[in-house]
Design a protein around this motif. Structure first.
Motif, short mmCIF file in Angstrom:
data_model
loop_
_atom_site.label_atom_id
_atom_site.label_comp_id
_atom_site.label_asym_id
_atom_site.label_seq_id
_atom_site.Cartn_x
_atom_site.Cartn_y
_atom_site.Cartn_z
N TRP A 190 -9.29 16.19 -14.36
CA TRP A 190 -8.35 15.09 -14.22
C TRP A 190 -7.72 15.05 -12.84
N GLU A 191 -7.14 16.22 -12.46
CA GLU A 191 -6.41 16.25 -11.19
C GLU A 191 -7.32 15.94 -10.01
N GLU A 192 -8.58 16.36 -10.09
CA GLU A 192 -9.51 16.09 -8.99
C GLU A 192 -9.93 14.63 -8.97
N ALA A 193 -10.02 14.02 -10.14
CA ALA A 193 -10.34 12.59 -10.20
C ALA A 193 -9.24 11.77 -9.53
N VAL A 194 -7.98 12.13 -9.84
CA VAL A 194 -6.86 11.43 -9.19
C VAL A 194 -6.84 11.74 -7.70
N THR A 215 0.83 -1.20 0.00
CA THR A 215 0.00 0.00 0.00
C THR A 215 0.86 1.25 0.00
N VAL A 216 1.92 1.24 0.82
CA VAL A 216 2.83 2.40 0.88
C VAL A 216 3.48 2.63 -0.48
N ALA A 217 3.94 1.57 -1.12
CA ALA A 217 4.57 1.70 -2.44
C ALA A 217 3.59 2.23 -3.47
N MET A 218 2.35 1.75 -3.43
CA MET A 218 1.32 2.20 -4.36
C MET A 218 1.05 3.69 -4.18
N LEU A 219 0.94 4.13 -2.95
CA LEU A 219 0.64 5.54 -2.67
C LEU A 219 1.79 6.44 -3.12
N PHE A 220 3.02 6.01 -2.86
CA PHE A 220 4.17 6.82 -3.28
C PHE A 220 4.24 6.92 -4.82
N ALA A 221 4.02 5.82 -5.50
CA ALA A 221 4.07 5.82 -6.96
C ALA A 221 2.98 6.72 -7.54
N ALA A 222 1.77 6.58 -7.01
CA ALA A 222 0.66 7.40 -7.50
C ALA A 222 0.92 8.88 -7.23
N ALA A 223 1.45 9.17 -6.02
CA ALA A 223 1.74 10.56 -5.68
C ALA A 223 2.80 11.15 -6.61
N ALA A 224 3.78 10.33 -7.00
CA ALA A 224 4.84 10.81 -7.89
C ALA A 224 4.26 11.18 -9.26
N PHE A 225 3.42 10.33 -9.85
CA PHE A 225 2.81 10.65 -11.13
C PHE A 225 1.82 11.81 -11.02
N PHE A 226 1.14 11.89 -9.87
CA PHE A 226 0.20 13.00 -9.63
C PHE A 226 0.96 14.33 -9.64
N ALA A 227 2.11 14.36 -8.93
CA ALA A 227 2.94 15.58 -8.91
C ALA A 227 3.49 15.88 -10.30
N ALA A 228 3.85 14.83 -11.03
CA ALA A 228 4.38 15.02 -12.38
C ALA A 228 3.35 15.67 -13.29
N GLY A 229 2.10 15.32 -13.10
CA GLY A 229 1.04 15.92 -13.92
C GLY A 229 0.97 17.43 -13.76
N PHE A 230 1.15 17.91 -12.52
CA PHE A 230 1.14 19.36 -12.30
C PHE A 230 2.38 20.01 -12.90
N ILE A 231 3.52 19.29 -12.79
CA ILE A 231 4.78 19.84 -13.31
C ILE A 231 4.72 19.96 -14.83
N LEU A 232 4.10 18.99 -15.49
CA LEU A 232 4.03 18.97 -16.95
C LEU A 232 2.99 19.94 -17.52
N GLU A 272 -1.20 21.24 -16.49
CA GLU A 272 -2.45 20.52 -16.25
C GLU A 272 -3.23 20.20 -17.54
N ASP A 273 -3.08 21.02 -18.58
CA ASP A 273 -3.91 20.84 -19.77
C ASP A 273 -3.15 20.23 -20.95
N THR A 274 -1.99 19.65 -20.68
CA THR A 274 -1.20 19.04 -21.76
C THR A 274 -1.42 17.53 -21.80
N LYS A 275 -1.10 16.96 -22.98
CA LYS A 275 -1.24 15.52 -23.12
C LYS A 275 -0.30 14.75 -22.18
N PRO A 276 0.96 15.19 -22.01
CA PRO A 276 1.81 14.51 -21.03
C PRO A 276 1.23 14.54 -19.63
N ALA A 277 0.63 15.67 -19.28
CA ALA A 277 0.01 15.78 -17.95
C ALA A 277 -1.16 14.80 -17.84
N LEU A 278 -1.98 14.73 -18.91
CA LEU A 278 -3.09 13.79 -18.89
C LEU A 278 -2.59 12.36 -18.75
#
Length: 770
Positions: free
Chosen positions: A224-228, A152-169, A171-177
Motif C-alpha cells: 500500500w505505502e509503496e503504491a501511494v 497542485t500544491v494543495a493536492m500534494l499537501f493533502a495526499a502527504a498528510a494522509f500518507f503520513a497518517a497511514g504510517f502513524i495508524l 501499516e497493516d491496520t484497516k485505518p491505515a489502509l
C-alpha cells in the motif's frame, strides 16, 4: 569533409571572391558594397542545419506555441507525429520556449487543427495556438510559479498528510489502509483517469499509463505505502520538474533581457512614446538617462556614457558624443541623447541578437537527435523487459512466485520514462548557448556548439582578426627620378576608390590634389587598375605589376607593400604596417592550453610579414601570399587530414572559407549583416581570446550533457538490475525516474554559468556598420 554550396557566383570550391586585392589584407571590397558572398544561402551537410528563414520551394514557415506543455517525453512524441504529416516538411518543437516551428505546404489553419488533434491524443489538455508575444519570464519569480499551481500544491499537501497518517495508524491496520487509499485517490486519481483515457487512445507507453499500472499493481499485491509513494513522488517530481524548467527558462531568458520596451520619437517640439518597431529609418529619438537604447543610431545632440555590457561583455561604460554610433540594447547612463536611427528595428543589433539566441536551440545537436530516437525505443524495450521479468520466472517456477516477480517488474515500469534524458540534453545545450551569449559569443545552434567542442585545429585570417586592421604608413619609397608627391598623387587617386584599410591608409596620408581616374577595376587578390590621363595606372602587389610586364624591387621590411606604376613605368612603393591585437598572443596560448592540435594563419601577405607575425604570436604554422581561393584549398587539405577545423575571420569577405570550415567564427562582427550571415559563431567583440573561451564553453556543455546521459542511464540500469535481483524497492524506482530527472535538470543549468564567474572582457566596441 563539409562542403557548402553557394547560390551566387562565389563558391567554396574553385571560384574566387573578387573583393580582396592586397597582400595580407584579405578584406578589401568595392567601395560602398558589402561582399556578396556572405549573403548567399547556405545548404550545409552532415548536421549543419539551414537557417530558420531558408525556405524550400513551395514551403512556408509556421510557428505555433504550446504554452502549457511541460512533458519532455510528450513533446518528443508530438514533434515526431507532426513531422510525419504529409504536408509537413520539417517540425522542430522547442520545449524550453514552448514553440513549434514548421515548414509546410497547404493551409495553416488546417494544419493548426491537426497539430491540436495530435497534442490532444498524446497529452490531453495541451493548448496549441498561433505564435504570440512571449511572456517576459525574466521578471517572474519562483513564488509566482508556486502561486500559479495552487491546486497542485494543495493536492500534494493533502495526499502527504494522509500518507503520513497511514504510517502513524500502523501499516497493516484497516485505518491505515483507509488513509493510504484516500491518499492514493487524491494524488493518483488524476493519473489513473488520464491513464485510462490514454489506454483508450492506444497510448500504451504513455508515462501516466505506466505509472498507473505500477501503482495499482503495487496496491493490488498489498504494497500500500509503496503504491501511494509511487503516485505521490511521481506527482511531486513532475511538479518540481515544471518549476525547475520554468526557473531555467527565466534564468536563460534573463541573460538576454535586452529588448527595449519603447522608443521616444521626436516629432517637431513633441516627444511621443511608441514601440521600437514603429520608428522609421532616419527618425529622431530621445534617450534619457537610465533608458535602454531602442535602435542603432548616430548621436545628433548630447554626450553621455553607455553601458554595453549586455551586448559585448565590456564592463567599463563607453563615452559617446555627437556623430558617434550607438548600439541598440545598450543603456544610457548619464546624459540625454538625441539620435538619428540608422536601421529599422528588425535590422537592429538587439533584434539580430535576440533572433539568434531564440532560434539557436531549434538547430539540434547530433546527440539531441540520437536521444530523441533512443527515447522512441527505450520505453517499449523496458516495458517488454518488465513483462518478461514477470512471466518467465512464473512459467518456470509456478504461480507461487508470481507476486514476487510482479513486484519486481513494476519497478521496471516506474523506470521506463526517459524524461531525464529527453529534457536535460536540449536544456543543457540551451543553457550553454545562453551562457555563451553572456560571454559575448553568439552560437547559432546546438549543432554548432557541439561541433565547436570537437574542433582540433583553429585557422585564422590575419588582418582584422589577429591584427588590429588599422594600417599606418611606415615607409614611402619613390623610384629613382620620381618625386614623392607624384608617387602619392597617382597612388591616392586610385586608392580613393577602395574602402580597404590599406588603401585608406595611403589615400588618407595625402591631402593634395588628385588627377581624375576612369575605368577603375579591382583585380582579385592583386590590387587596383585604372586610367589616368589616358594611360594605365596600377596600385597593388608585385603580381599585379609583374603581370603588366613591370619589374619591381623586393622589399624585406615588415609590412604590406603597395607598388605603384603609371604609363608602364614603376613609380615606387608604400610600406603599410599593422600590429597584432593586444590579446592575440594570449589567445593562441589559450588555444594550446585547450589542447588544440594546431593553430594556423592564412594570409595573402608576403612571407616575411606572415612569418614575423606568426613567430611573435606563437602560431604553429603560417601560409602566406594566398589568394582567396588558395585559402579554400588550404582549408580543404586540413579537412582531408581528418581535422575538425574552425576558421576565424572578419566575416566580410571570408564567406567561402567560413562556409567550408566545420565551424565558421566571425570576429568583431556585431552590427555586420554579412558576418552574421556567413558565420556559425559570432563573437560580439573583436578579441581573439574569445575563440578559446568559446571552445571551453562548448566542451564544458558537452561534458555536462554526457554527465546527464551517463548518470540517468546508469541509475536506471542499476535500479532495474537490483530490482530484478530483489534488492531494490519501488522507492528506488521512483528516485530513478523523477529524482534523476530533477538532478539532471539542475546539472544542466550549470552550463549557463560557464561564463558567469569569468571576468568580463575590456572590449572596444566598433561602430555599427550602416
Amino acid at each position: 569533409m563539409h562542403t557548402h554550396k553557394h547560390a551566387g557566383g562565389c563558391t567554396a570550391h574553385g571560384a574566387v571572391c573578387s573583393h580582396t586585392h592586397y597582400e595580407g589584407a584579405g578584406q578589401g571590397q568595392a567601395a560602398g558594397a558589402a561582399c556578396p558572398c556572405t549573403s548567399e544561402a547556405r545548404q550545409p551537410e552532415d548536421g549543419k542545419a539551414p537557417p530558420a528563414d531558408e525556405d524550400d520551394e513551395g514551403s512556408r514557415d509556421l510557428v505555433l506555441t504550446l504554452p502549457n506543455l511541460n512533458c519532455a517525453n510528450c513533446a518528443a512524441k508530438i514533434e515526431a507525429a507532426v513531422g510525419d504529416l504529409p504536408e509537413v516538411q520539417s517540425a522542430q518543437l522547442n520545449l524550453i520556449q514552448h514553440r513549434l516551428r514548421l515548414k509546410h505546404s497547404g493551409s495553416a489553419a488546417a494544419l493548426l487543427d491537426k497539430v491540436q488533434a495530435i497534442a490532444d491524443r498524446i497529452e490531453p489538455g495541451t493548448l496549441v495556438q498561433g505564435e504570440t508575444p512571449q511572456k517576459d519570464l525574466g521578471h517572474v519569480s519562483f513564488w509566482d510559479g508556486l502561486a500559479s499551481r495552487k491546486k497542485t500544491v494543495a493536492m500534494l499537501f493533502a495526499a502527504a498528510a494522509f500518507f503520513a497518517a497511514g504510517f502513524i495508524l500502523g501499516e497493516d491496520t484497516k485505518p491505515a489502509l483507509a488513509a493510504f487509499l484516500v491518499a492514493f485517490l487524491i494524488v493518483g486519481g488524476p493519473v489513473v483517469l488520464n491513464a485510462v483515457k490514454g489506454f483508450a487512445r492506444a497510448q500504451f507507453f504513455n508515462e501516466e499509463v505506466l505509472m498507473a499500472i505500477a501503482a495499482v499493481g503495487a496496491f493490488g499485491i498489498g504494497a500500500w505505502e509503496e503504491a501511494v509513494a509511487v503516485m505521490l513522488f511521481y506527482q511531486t517530481g513532475e511538479f518540481v520538474q515544471d518549476l525547475a524548467v520554468d526557473r531555467s527558462r527565466r534564468s536563460i531568458t534573463g541573460l538576454m533581457d535586452i529588448k527595449p520596451a519603447f522608443a521616444n520619437l521626436i516629432e517637431g517640439d513633441k516627444v511621443r512614446e511608441i514601440a521600437p518597431e514603429e520608428v522609421p529609418v532616419g527618425g529622431k529619438i530621445l534617450i534619457r538617462a537610465g533608458e535602454r537604447v531602442p535602435l542603432d543610431g548616430r548621436v545628433l545632440k548630447g554626450a553621455s556614457q553607455v553601458d554595453t555590457s549586455a551586448l559585448t561583455g565590456e564592463s567599463l561604460p563607453r563615452e559617446v558624443a555627437v556623430d558617434d554610433q550607438v548600439l541598440s540594447g545598450s543603456i544610457n547612463l548619464t546624459g540625454v541623447l538625441e539620435m538619428e536611427t540608422t536601421t529599422a528595428y528588425v535590422d537592429s543589433t538587439v533584434a539580430k541578437i535576440l533572433e539568434l539566441v531564440e532560434n539557436a536551440s531549434e538547430r539540434k545537436a547530433r546527440i539531441e537527435r540520437f536521444i530523441t530516437r533512443f527515447a522512441k525505443w527505450y520505453t517499449p524495450a523496458v516495458v517488454a523487459a518488465a513483462v518478461a521479468l514477470c512471466l518467465i520466472p512464473t512459467l518456470i517456477y509456478g504461480p507461487a512466485v508470481f507476486q514476487t516477480w510482479l513486484y519486481r517488474s513494476l519497478i521496471f515500469l516506474v523506470c521506463s520514462c526517459p524524461c531525464a534524458l529527453v529534457i536535460s540534453v536540449p536544456l543543457t545545450f540551451f543553457a550553454g548557448i545562453g551562457g555563451a551569449s553572456r560571454a559575448s559569443v553568439l552560437v547559432k545552434g546546438a549543432n554548432y556548439l557541439e561541433a565547436l567542442a570537437d574542433v582540433d585545429t583553429v585557422v585564422f585570417d590575419k588582418t582584422g582578426t589577429l591584427t588590429e586592421g588599422r594600417f599606418a604608413l611606415s615607409e614611402v619609397q619613390p623610384a629613382a627620378g620620381v618625386a614623392e608627391g607624384d608617387l602619392f598623387r597617382i597612388a591616392a587617386a586610385l586608392e580613393d576608390h577602395s574602402t580597404h584599410p590599406i588603401a585608406q591608409a595611403i589615400s588618407g596620408a595625402f591631402t593634395g590634389d588628385r588627377p581624375a581616374v576612369t575605368q577603375v577595376e579591382e583585380v582579385s587578390g592583386r590590387g587596383l587598375r585604372g586610367q589616368i590621363d589616358g594611360q594605365t595606372a596600377l596600385a597593388g602587389n608585385a603580381r599585379l605589376l609583374n603581370e603588366a610586364g613591370i619589374q619591381v624591387p623586393a622589399v624585406e621590411n615588415i609590412g604590406s607593400v603597395v607598388y605603384v606604376a603609371h604609363q608602364g613605368c614603376y613609380l615606387g612603393y608604400f610600406l603599410v604596417a599593422d600590429k597584432p591585437k593586444a590579446d592575440a598572443q594570449a589567445a593562441i596560448q589559450g588555444l594550446k592550453d585547450q589542447g588544440i592540435r594546431e593553430t594556423v594563419m592564412l594570409t595573402g601577405d608576403r612571407q616575411a610579414v606572415g612569418q614575423a607575425i606568426a613567430a611573435r604570436l606563437g602560431l604553429d604554422r603560417v601560409e602566406t601570399e594566398l589568394l582567396p581561393q588558395d585559402k579554400v584549398t588550404a582549408l580543404e587539405k586540413l579537412q582531408a587530414d581528418k581535422r575538425r577545423v574552425a576558421f576565424v575571420g572578419d566575416g566580410l569577405n571570408d564567406a567561402p572559407v567560413l562556409a567550408l570550415a566545420d565551424v565558421g567564427i566571425a570576429m568583431g562582427a556585431l552590427g555586420s549583416d554579412a558576418a552574421i550571415e556567413a558565420a556559425d559563431v559570432v563573437l560580439m567583440t573583436d578579441e581573439p581570446h574569445k575563440v578559446a573561451e568559446s571552445i571551453a564553453i562548448a566542451r564544458r556543455t558537452r561534458r555536462i550533457v554526457w554527465q546527464n546521459v551517463i548518470f540517468a542511464l546508469g541509475v536506471k540500469a542499476l535500479v532495474m538490475i537490483l530490482g530484478a535481483l530483489g534488492f531494490a524497492t519501488m522507492w528506488a524506482a521512483v528516485f530513478a525516474d523523477v529524482g534523476v530527472t530533477i538532478l539532471a535538470i539542475l546539472n544542466a543549468m550549470r552550463a549557463m554559468q560557464v561564463a558567469g564567474g569569468q571576468e568580463k572582457s575590456q572590449a572596444v566596441i566598433r561602430p555599427v556598420q550602416s
